[in-house]
Design a protein around this motif. Structure first.
Motif, PDB file in Angstrom:
ATOM      1  N   ASP A  21       0.867  -1.275   0.016  1.00  0.00           N
ATOM      2  CA  ASP A  21       0.108   0.078   0.046  1.00  0.00           C
ATOM      3  C   ASP A  21       0.993   1.359   0.028  1.00  0.00           C
ATOM      4  OD1 ASP A  21      -2.346  -1.430   0.157  1.00  0.00           O
ATOM      5  OD2 ASP A  21      -2.365  -1.511   2.357  1.00  0.00           O
ATOM      6  N   GLY A  22       0.306   2.269  -0.462  1.00  0.00           N
ATOM      7  CA  GLY A  22       0.852   3.630  -0.526  1.00  0.00           C
ATOM      8  C   GLY A  22       1.262   4.197  -1.970  1.00  0.00           C
ATOM      9  N   SER A  23       1.073   5.318  -2.095  1.00  0.00           N
ATOM     10  CA  SER A  23       1.268   5.887  -3.397  1.00  0.00           C
ATOM     11  C   SER A  23       2.590   6.227  -3.532  1.00  0.00           C
ATOM     12  CB  SER A  23       0.469   6.932  -3.595  1.00  0.00           C
ATOM     13  OG  SER A  23       0.784   8.264  -2.572  1.00  0.00           O
ATOM     14  N   ALA A  24       3.430   6.268  -2.538  1.00  0.00           N
ATOM     15  CA  ALA A  24       4.785   6.655  -2.640  1.00  0.00           C
ATOM     16  C   ALA A  24       5.799   5.685  -2.770  1.00  0.00           C
ATOM     17  CB  ALA A  24       5.213   7.630  -1.354  1.00  0.00           C
ATOM     18  N   LEU A  25       5.273   4.408  -3.282  1.00  0.00           N
ATOM     19  CA  LEU A  25       6.094   3.246  -3.236  1.00  0.00           C
ATOM     20  C   LEU A  25       7.430   3.619  -4.259  1.00  0.00           C
ATOM     21  CD1 LEU A  25       6.494   0.126  -2.926  1.00  0.00           C
ATOM     22  CD2 LEU A  25       5.311  -0.317  -4.777  1.00  0.00           C
ATOM     23  N   THR A  26       8.571   3.257  -3.677  1.00  0.00           N
ATOM     24  CA  THR A  26       9.940   3.426  -4.372  1.00  0.00           C
ATOM     25  C   THR A  26      10.421   2.270  -4.799  1.00  0.00           C
ATOM     26  OG1 THR A  26      11.121   3.247  -2.313  1.00  0.00           O
ATOM     27  CG2 THR A  26      10.403   5.569  -3.004  1.00  0.00           C
ATOM     28  N   PHE A  27      11.342   2.077  -5.690  1.00  0.00           N
ATOM     29  CA  PHE A  27      12.103   1.063  -6.093  1.00  0.00           C
ATOM     30  C   PHE A  27      12.769   0.276  -4.842  1.00  0.00           C
ATOM     31  CE2 PHE A  27      15.910  -1.369  -7.229  1.00  0.00           C
ATOM     32  CZ  PHE A  27      15.686  -1.999  -7.985  1.00  0.00           C
ATOM     33  N   ASP A  28      13.456   1.027  -4.100  1.00  0.00           N
ATOM     34  CA  ASP A  28      14.011   0.469  -2.808  1.00  0.00           C
ATOM     35  C   ASP A  28      13.132  -0.158  -1.960  1.00  0.00           C
ATOM     36  OD1 ASP A  28      16.605   1.537  -3.846  1.00  0.00           O
ATOM     37  OD2 ASP A  28      16.587   3.401  -2.675  1.00  0.00           O
ATOM     38  N   ARG A  29      11.860   0.419  -1.747  1.00  0.00           N
ATOM     39  CA  ARG A  29      11.080  -0.246  -0.723  1.00  0.00           C
ATOM     40  C   ARG A  29      10.746  -1.456  -1.451  1.00  0.00           C
ATOM     41  NH1 ARG A  29       5.232   1.462   0.953  1.00  0.00           N
ATOM     42  NH2 ARG A  29       4.976  -0.110   2.935  1.00  0.00           N
ATOM     43  N   ALA A  30      10.359  -1.531  -2.619  1.00  0.00           N
ATOM     44  CA  ALA A  30       9.578  -2.649  -3.420  1.00  0.00           C
ATOM     45  C   ALA A  30      10.716  -3.801  -3.235  1.00  0.00           C
ATOM     46  CB  ALA A  30       9.425  -2.181  -4.737  1.00  0.00           C
ATOM     47  N   LYS A  31      12.062  -3.504  -3.635  1.00  0.00           N
ATOM     48  CA  LYS A  31      13.280  -4.275  -3.438  1.00  0.00           C
ATOM     49  C   LYS A  31      13.332  -5.145  -2.051  1.00  0.00           C
ATOM     50  CE  LYS A  31      17.926  -5.211  -4.448  1.00  0.00           C
ATOM     51  NZ  LYS A  31      18.207  -5.880  -3.166  1.00  0.00           N
ATOM     52  N   ARG A  32      12.971  -4.082  -1.031  1.00  0.00           N
ATOM     53  CA  ARG A  32      13.362  -4.843   0.241  1.00  0.00           C
ATOM     54  C   ARG A  32      12.173  -5.814   0.668  1.00  0.00           C
ATOM     55  NH1 ARG A  32      14.288   0.607   1.607  1.00  0.00           N
ATOM     56  NH2 ARG A  32      12.173   0.817   2.356  1.00  0.00           N
ATOM     57  N   MET A  33      11.036  -5.560   0.173  1.00  0.00           N
ATOM     58  CA  MET A  33       9.889  -6.310   0.373  1.00  0.00           C
ATOM     59  C   MET A  33       9.867  -7.601  -0.334  1.00  0.00           C
ATOM     60  SD  MET A  33       7.906  -4.649   2.727  1.00  0.00           S
ATOM     61  CE  MET A  33       6.516  -5.370   2.624  1.00  0.00           C
ATOM     62  N   ALA A  34      10.619  -7.478  -1.653  1.00  0.00           N
ATOM     63  CA  ALA A  34      10.687  -8.490  -2.716  1.00  0.00           C
ATOM     64  C   ALA A  34      11.658  -9.548  -2.140  1.00  0.00           C
ATOM     65  CB  ALA A  34      10.813  -8.055  -3.960  1.00  0.00           C
ATOM     66  N   ASP A  35      12.678  -8.720  -1.701  1.00  0.00           N
ATOM     67  CA  ASP A  35      14.030  -9.632  -0.922  1.00  0.00           C
ATOM     68  C   ASP A  35      13.303 -10.609   0.089  1.00  0.00           C
ATOM     69  OD1 ASP A  35      15.671  -8.557  -2.844  1.00  0.00           O
ATOM     70  OD2 ASP A  35      16.624  -7.445  -1.333  1.00  0.00           O
ATOM     71  N   GLY A  36      12.470  -9.852   1.068  1.00  0.00           N
ATOM     72  CA  GLY A  36      11.962 -10.585   2.169  1.00  0.00           C
ATOM     73  C   GLY A  36      11.095 -11.695   1.644  1.00  0.00           C
ATOM     74  N   LYS A  37      10.319 -11.581   0.723  1.00  0.00           N
ATOM     75  CA  LYS A  37       9.296 -12.561   0.226  1.00  0.00           C
ATOM     76  C   LYS A  37      10.053 -13.830  -0.357  1.00  0.00           C
ATOM     77  CE  LYS A  37       5.509 -13.246  -0.009  1.00  0.00           C
ATOM     78  NZ  LYS A  37       4.689 -14.041   1.008  1.00  0.00           N
ATOM     79  N   ALA A  38      11.331 -13.484  -1.278  1.00  0.00           N
ATOM     80  CA  ALA A  38      12.153 -14.430  -1.476  1.00  0.00           C
ATOM     81  C   ALA A  38      12.978 -15.353  -0.590  1.00  0.00           C
ATOM     82  CB  ALA A  38      13.295 -13.604  -2.532  1.00  0.00           C
ATOM     83  N   ARG A  39      13.302 -14.464   0.563  1.00  0.00           N
ATOM     84  CA  ARG A  39      13.905 -15.332   1.623  1.00  0.00           C
ATOM     85  C   ARG A  39      12.748 -16.221   2.312  1.00  0.00           C
ATOM     86  NH1 ARG A  39      16.461 -10.471   2.325  1.00  0.00           N
ATOM     87  NH2 ARG A  39      14.879  -9.643   3.867  1.00  0.00           N
ATOM     88  N   GLU A  40      11.664 -15.924   2.277  1.00  0.00           N
ATOM     89  CA  GLU A  40      10.622 -16.940   2.824  1.00  0.00           C
ATOM     90  C   GLU A  40      10.295 -17.969   1.843  1.00  0.00           C
ATOM     91  OE1 GLU A  40       7.013 -15.059   3.094  1.00  0.00           O
ATOM     92  OE2 GLU A  40       7.264 -13.240   4.129  1.00  0.00           O
ATOM     93  N   LEU A  41      11.028 -18.093   0.588  1.00  0.00           N
ATOM     94  CA  LEU A  41      10.783 -19.217  -0.188  1.00  0.00           C
ATOM     95  C   LEU A  41      11.887 -19.698  -0.563  1.00  0.00           C
ATOM     96  CD1 LEU A  41       8.333 -17.098  -2.728  1.00  0.00           C
ATOM     97  CD2 LEU A  41       7.701 -18.687  -1.155  1.00  0.00           C
ATOM     98  N   ALA A  42      13.137 -19.303  -0.166  1.00  0.00           N
ATOM     99  CA  ALA A  42      14.184 -19.915  -0.219  1.00  0.00           C
ATOM    100  C   ALA A  42      15.403 -19.479   0.555  1.00  0.00           C
ATOM    101  CB  ALA A  42      14.704 -19.566  -1.933  1.00  0.00           C
ATOM    102  N   ALA A  43      16.087 -20.451   0.963  1.00  0.00           N
ATOM    103  CA  ALA A  43      17.203 -20.188   2.207  1.00  0.00           C
ATOM    104  C   ALA A  43      18.112 -18.867   1.756  1.00  0.00           C
ATOM    105  CB  ALA A  43      18.098 -21.361   2.374  1.00  0.00           C
ATOM    106  N   SER A  44      18.882 -18.758   0.687  1.00  0.00           N
ATOM    107  CA  SER A  44      19.616 -17.993   0.369  1.00  0.00           C
ATOM    108  C   SER A  44      19.542 -17.350  -1.152  1.00  0.00           C
ATOM    109  CB  SER A  44      21.226 -18.334   0.388  1.00  0.00           C
ATOM    110  OG  SER A  44      21.467 -18.723   1.819  1.00  0.00           O
ATOM    111  N   PRO A  45      18.217 -16.821  -1.379  1.00  0.00           N
ATOM    112  CA  PRO A  45      18.040 -16.241  -2.773  1.00  0.00           C
ATOM    113  C   PRO A  45      19.011 -15.273  -3.218  1.00  0.00           C
ATOM    114  CG  PRO A  45      16.645 -15.122  -1.242  1.00  0.00           C
ATOM    115  CD  PRO A  45      17.400 -16.157  -0.320  1.00  0.00           C
ATOM    116  N   MET A  46      19.450 -15.291  -4.434  1.00  0.00           N
ATOM    117  CA  MET A  46      20.189 -14.432  -5.332  1.00  0.00           C
ATOM    118  C   MET A  46      19.395 -13.627  -6.478  1.00  0.00           C
ATOM    119  SD  MET A  46      23.480 -15.059  -7.453  1.00  0.00           S
ATOM    120  CE  MET A  46      24.560 -15.292  -6.456  1.00  0.00           C
ATOM    121  N   LEU A  47      19.427 -12.549  -6.145  1.00  0.00           N
ATOM    122  CA  LEU A  47      18.686 -11.578  -7.147  1.00  0.00           C
ATOM    123  C   LEU A  47      19.519 -11.426  -8.246  1.00  0.00           C
ATOM    124  CD1 LEU A  47      16.320  -9.536  -7.956  1.00  0.00           C
ATOM    125  CD2 LEU A  47      17.974  -7.653  -7.107  1.00  0.00           C
TER     126      LEU A  47
END
Length: 100
Positions: A21-47
C-alpha cells in the motif's frame, strides 16, 4: 539500452505476488519487500534481474534478439537459474531470484 518488450506473468518462473500500500512506493522499498518474500521461499535467494515499470528500466541492461517475445532480462535470469519471480503491485516492479 532498454528492452521494450513488455513482461507478462506467464513468461516468469514461479511468480509470486505481493501488494504494498501507498502511493509513494519506491524501487528501494519494493526491493526490500521482494527480498523478504524471496527469503521466505528460499534459504539464500540471489537476485538475478529486476524491472521497474514506472521508469521502464531493467537490470541487467541488455537487449538481445533472442527470437521470441520474452524480454532479454527475463531470458538472462532464466538461463542463470531463476526459479522465483516476485511481482510487486501487479508488476509495477518485478524481481527474479535463483535459489542459493
Amino acid at each position: 539500452m532498454i528492452d521494450s518488450r513488455p513482461v507478462k506473468r506467464d513468461m516468469l518462473p514461479g511468480p509470486v505476488d505481493i501488494a504494498i500500500d501507498g502511493s509513494a512506493l519506491t524501487f528501494d522499498r519494493a526491493k526490500r519487500m521482494a527480498d523478504g518474500k524471496a527469503r521466505e521461499l528460499a534459504a539464500s535467494p540471489m537476485l538475478l534481474a529486476w524491472f521497474d515499470k514506472k521508469e521502464w528500466k531493467h537490470s541487467p541492461a541488455i537487449v538481445c534478439g533472442c527470437g521470441n517475445d520474452v524480454p532479454s532480462w527475463v531470458t538472462y535470469a532464466q538461463s542463470r537459474g531463476a526459479r522465483i519471480s516476485v511481482l510487486v503491485n501487479d508488476g509495477e516492479y518485478v524481481f527474479l531470484y535463483k535459489e542459493g
